[in-house]
Write a protein that holds these residues in place. Structure first.
Motif, PDB file in Angstrom:
ATOM      1  N   PHE A 205      19.036 -35.893 -20.495  1.00  0.00           N
ATOM      2  CA  PHE A 205      19.284 -35.045 -21.661  1.00  0.00           C
ATOM      3  C   PHE A 205      20.740 -35.166 -22.109  1.00  0.00           C
ATOM      4  CE2 PHE A 205      20.809 -31.033 -23.442  1.00  0.00           C
ATOM      5  CZ  PHE A 205      19.953 -30.890 -24.524  1.00  0.00           C
ATOM      6  N   PHE A 206      21.670 -35.043 -21.169  1.00  0.00           N
ATOM      7  CA  PHE A 206      23.082 -35.095 -21.546  1.00  0.00           C
ATOM      8  C   PHE A 206      23.485 -36.488 -22.021  1.00  0.00           C
ATOM      9  CE2 PHE A 206      23.410 -31.112 -19.185  1.00  0.00           C
ATOM     10  CZ  PHE A 206      24.274 -30.406 -19.999  1.00  0.00           C
ATOM     11  N   LEU A 207      22.850 -37.530 -21.486  1.00  0.00           N
ATOM     12  CA  LEU A 207      23.198 -38.891 -21.894  1.00  0.00           C
ATOM     13  C   LEU A 207      22.629 -39.237 -23.259  1.00  0.00           C
ATOM     14  CD1 LEU A 207      24.542 -41.597 -21.133  1.00  0.00           C
ATOM     15  CD2 LEU A 207      22.384 -42.249 -20.036  1.00  0.00           C
ATOM     16  N   ASN A 208      21.448 -38.721 -23.574  1.00  0.00           N
ATOM     17  CA  ASN A 208      20.751 -39.138 -24.794  1.00  0.00           C
ATOM     18  C   ASN A 208      20.699 -38.088 -25.906  1.00  0.00           C
ATOM     19  OD1 ASN A 208      19.375 -41.894 -24.028  1.00  0.00           O
ATOM     20  ND2 ASN A 208      19.079 -40.549 -22.269  1.00  0.00           N
ATOM     21  N   PHE A 212      28.528 -35.841 -25.491  1.00  0.00           N
ATOM     22  CA  PHE A 212      29.087 -36.438 -24.282  1.00  0.00           C
ATOM     23  C   PHE A 212      28.397 -37.764 -23.958  1.00  0.00           C
ATOM     24  CE2 PHE A 212      28.289 -36.935 -19.664  1.00  0.00           C
ATOM     25  CZ  PHE A 212      29.569 -37.319 -19.283  1.00  0.00           C
ATOM     26  N   GLY A 213      27.088 -37.793 -24.040  1.00  0.00           N
ATOM     27  CA  GLY A 213      26.346 -39.022 -23.760  1.00  0.00           C
ATOM     28  C   GLY A 213      26.708 -40.136 -24.718  1.00  0.00           C
ATOM     29  N   ALA A 214      26.844 -39.792 -26.004  1.00  0.00           N
ATOM     30  CA  ALA A 214      27.255 -40.798 -26.996  1.00  0.00           C
ATOM     31  C   ALA A 214      28.636 -41.344 -26.665  1.00  0.00           C
ATOM     32  CB  ALA A 214      27.242 -40.180 -28.390  1.00  0.00           C
ATOM     33  N   HIS A 215      29.515 -40.467 -26.201  1.00  0.00           N
ATOM     34  CA  HIS A 215      30.865 -40.902 -25.839  1.00  0.00           C
ATOM     35  C   HIS A 215      30.849 -41.826 -24.621  1.00  0.00           C
ATOM     36  CE1 HIS A 215      32.968 -37.265 -27.978  1.00  0.00           C
ATOM     37  NE2 HIS A 215      32.335 -38.080 -28.811  1.00  0.00           N
ATOM     38  N   GLY A 220      31.939 -47.337 -22.873  1.00  0.00           N
ATOM     39  CA  GLY A 220      31.604 -48.551 -22.150  1.00  0.00           C
ATOM     40  C   GLY A 220      31.375 -49.745 -23.046  1.00  0.00           C
ATOM     41  N   ASP A 221      30.919 -49.503 -24.258  1.00  0.00           N
ATOM     42  CA  ASP A 221      30.597 -50.599 -25.169  1.00  0.00           C
ATOM     43  C   ASP A 221      31.848 -51.227 -25.760  1.00  0.00           C
ATOM     44  OD1 ASP A 221      28.754 -52.244 -26.671  1.00  0.00           O
ATOM     45  OD2 ASP A 221      29.325 -51.062 -28.427  1.00  0.00           O
ATOM     46  N   ASN A 222      32.743 -50.385 -26.275  1.00  0.00           N
ATOM     47  CA  ASN A 222      33.971 -50.888 -26.877  1.00  0.00           C
ATOM     48  C   ASN A 222      35.021 -49.780 -26.855  1.00  0.00           C
ATOM     49  OD1 ASN A 222      36.047 -51.755 -28.735  1.00  0.00           O
ATOM     50  ND2 ASN A 222      34.593 -53.248 -29.540  1.00  0.00           N
ATOM     51  N   THR A 223      35.918 -49.866 -25.898  1.00  0.00           N
ATOM     52  CA  THR A 223      36.899 -48.803 -25.684  1.00  0.00           C
ATOM     53  C   THR A 223      37.783 -48.571 -26.900  1.00  0.00           C
ATOM     54  OG1 THR A 223      36.951 -49.285 -23.310  1.00  0.00           O
ATOM     55  CG2 THR A 223      38.783 -48.022 -24.209  1.00  0.00           C
ATOM     56  N   GLU A 224      38.268 -49.651 -27.499  1.00  0.00           N
ATOM     57  CA  GLU A 224      39.180 -49.504 -28.636  1.00  0.00           C
ATOM     58  C   GLU A 224      38.471 -48.876 -29.836  1.00  0.00           C
ATOM     59  OE1 GLU A 224      42.376 -49.907 -28.427  1.00  0.00           O
ATOM     60  OE2 GLU A 224      42.039 -50.444 -26.323  1.00  0.00           O
ATOM     61  N   SER A 225      37.244 -49.311 -30.098  1.00  0.00           N
ATOM     62  CA  SER A 225      36.482 -48.728 -31.207  1.00  0.00           C
ATOM     63  C   SER A 225      36.206 -47.250 -30.948  1.00  0.00           C
ATOM     64  CB  SER A 225      35.162 -49.480 -31.390  1.00  0.00           C
ATOM     65  OG  SER A 225      35.401 -50.809 -31.785  1.00  0.00           O
ATOM     66  N   ALA A 226      35.914 -46.924 -29.702  1.00  0.00           N
ATOM     67  CA  ALA A 226      35.645 -45.532 -29.353  1.00  0.00           C
ATOM     68  C   ALA A 226      36.882 -44.668 -29.618  1.00  0.00           C
ATOM     69  CB  ALA A 226      35.235 -45.429 -27.889  1.00  0.00           C
ATOM     70  N   LYS A 227      38.053 -45.182 -29.259  1.00  0.00           N
ATOM     71  CA  LYS A 227      39.287 -44.423 -29.496  1.00  0.00           C
ATOM     72  C   LYS A 227      39.527 -44.236 -30.988  1.00  0.00           C
ATOM     73  CE  LYS A 227      41.650 -45.784 -25.231  1.00  0.00           C
ATOM     74  NZ  LYS A 227      42.781 -46.555 -24.633  1.00  0.00           N
ATOM     75  N   LEU A 228      39.264 -45.288 -31.790  1.00  0.00           N
ATOM     76  CA  LEU A 228      39.439 -45.194 -33.245  1.00  0.00           C
ATOM     77  C   LEU A 228      38.484 -44.173 -33.853  1.00  0.00           C
ATOM     78  CD1 LEU A 228      39.867 -48.977 -34.167  1.00  0.00           C
ATOM     79  CD2 LEU A 228      41.638 -47.196 -34.169  1.00  0.00           C
ATOM     80  N   MET A 229      37.333 -43.971 -33.196  1.00  0.00           N
ATOM     81  CA  MET A 229      36.351 -43.000 -33.674  1.00  0.00           C
ATOM     82  C   MET A 229      36.648 -41.586 -33.189  1.00  0.00           C
ATOM     83  SD  MET A 229      32.908 -45.297 -33.143  1.00  0.00           S
ATOM     84  CE  MET A 229      31.799 -44.006 -33.716  1.00  0.00           C
ATOM     85  N   GLY A 230      37.761 -41.427 -32.473  1.00  0.00           N
ATOM     86  CA  GLY A 230      38.164 -40.102 -32.015  1.00  0.00           C
ATOM     87  C   GLY A 230      37.628 -39.700 -30.660  1.00  0.00           C
ATOM     88  N   VAL A 231      37.055 -40.652 -29.928  1.00  0.00           N
ATOM     89  CA  VAL A 231      36.515 -40.349 -28.604  1.00  0.00           C
ATOM     90  C   VAL A 231      37.651 -40.303 -27.589  1.00  0.00           C
ATOM     91  CG1 VAL A 231      34.990 -41.136 -26.737  1.00  0.00           C
ATOM     92  CG2 VAL A 231      34.296 -41.410 -29.136  1.00  0.00           C
TER      93      VAL A 231
END
Length: 342
Positions: A205-208, A212-215, A220-231
């Protein structure tokens, strides 16, 4: 009339297209279930008397959770493109926390000591997991190296605290913790297996279904893109390590409670089964991809291999060979698929 007739094939085509999309989306989960069924069918064919009786399934439901309770949250860490090798020692470290607190109340109020010891066990696991996360994220040490080091560290602490001596846990039987964690549901289903299912549902549930799950996936998929998205990638990874720490301590308590004894060597032997469950379940060692359902089913596959090999008349030495092969093949396939999709 013509419009109705024309609508029917379109509707059928749409349904077929929808089924095809679902099949592609859940291809890994479907495949892992098929693998489980094929392996079970093979062992049932080889030893129908063993696999046709309830006893073996009772044993599997009793023992599989001992590593699956850690494999399920460990999936989060690996999806976030990290690794944790210290959870086997955290199992014992959490029980060392129980040991210290329980001994303080053993003479005056053992029941209270059991409950406070259980809380201390979980808090010790939380602290160990949090420390792993801080070392990896704040100090920038690769998680493989960091958690390998803390694996030896926590094991050493346990040996020092317990003086390498075990501790009986008979007083636990006088509390509700015993039937709640290792009792029998409806007199048949081991409670540790029920907790394994609960862990899987809650983690899924928490992952999907949460931010938090989206983060976790984005980190894991793309750290730099995640940071640019505010994660907040660092906080997300620290939280995944902390969850594994608590889960490992809980698993350690369940294992110890099952045999009513605390061994300083608690946790040794679970590393391979746990990692094999995660990787066989489709979680990529490269991060960004993983499935709680896949890990859950893979844990059952790992559990069935050892008794299946013995029941089939082969030597138990094949077990580790197969487990190691599972990890190598799984990671290799992930590497090949990753290159083709790049």
């Amino acid at each position: 009339m013509n419009s109705v007739a024309e609508a029917r094939p379109i509707s059928s085509a749409a349904k077929r297209g929808g089924v095809a999309r679902l099949a592609r989306k859940y291809a890994m989960q479907i495949a892992i279930v098929i693998v489980l069924l094929l392996i079970w069918a093979f062992f049932f064919w080889r030893s129908p008397r063993t696999f046709g009786a309830y006893d073996i399934y009772n044993a599997l439901m009793s023992t599989t959770p001992y590593y699956a309770l850690m494999a399920i949250p460990l999936t989060l860490v690996i999806i976030a493109k990290e690794i944790d090798l210290s959870f086997t020692s955290i199992m014992a470290w959490g029980m060392a926390g129980y040991d210290v607190v329980f001994l303080l109340f053993r003479e005056t109020n053992p029941s209270l000591g059991v409950w406070l010891g259980f809380v201390a066990c979980l808090l010790a696991g939380l602290f160990a997991g949090l420390l792993n996360g801080l070392i990896v994220v704040r100090l920038g040490i690769p998680s493989l190296v960091a958690t390998l080091g803390t694996q030896f560290f926590w094991r050493g602490v346990v040996l020092v605290v317990t003086n390498a001596q075990g501790l009986g846990m008979t007083p636990v039987k006088a509390t509700l913790l015993y039937p709640a964690l290792v009792g029998r549901l409806a007199g048949r289903i081991p409670m540790q297996f029920v907790w394994m299912i609960i862990f899987a549902i809650v983690t899924w549930f928490f992952l999907n279904r949460t931010k938090f799950g989206a983060h976790v996936y984005l980190s894991g998929d793309n750290t730099e893109s995640a940071k640019l998205m505010g994660v907040n990638v660092g906080r997300t990874k620290i939280l995944t390590f902390t969850i594994v720490g608590v889960a490992a301590a809980f698993a350690g308590f369940v294992v110890s409670e099952g045999v009513l004894f605390l061994w300083p060597t608690l946790g040794e032997g679970y590393l391979l089964n746990t990692l094999a469950s995660v990787f066989l379940g489709g979680t990529s060692v490269f991060g960004g991809t993983g499935s709680i359902f896949g890990t859950f089913i893979a844990a059952l596959i790992i559990a069935i291999i050892n008794p299946g090999i013995v029941a089939a008349g082969w030597t138990a030495y094949w077990t580790q060979l197969i487990y190691g092969g599972i990890i190598v093949v799984s990671v290799s396939l992930q590497a090949v698929l990753r290159r083709r999709m790049a």
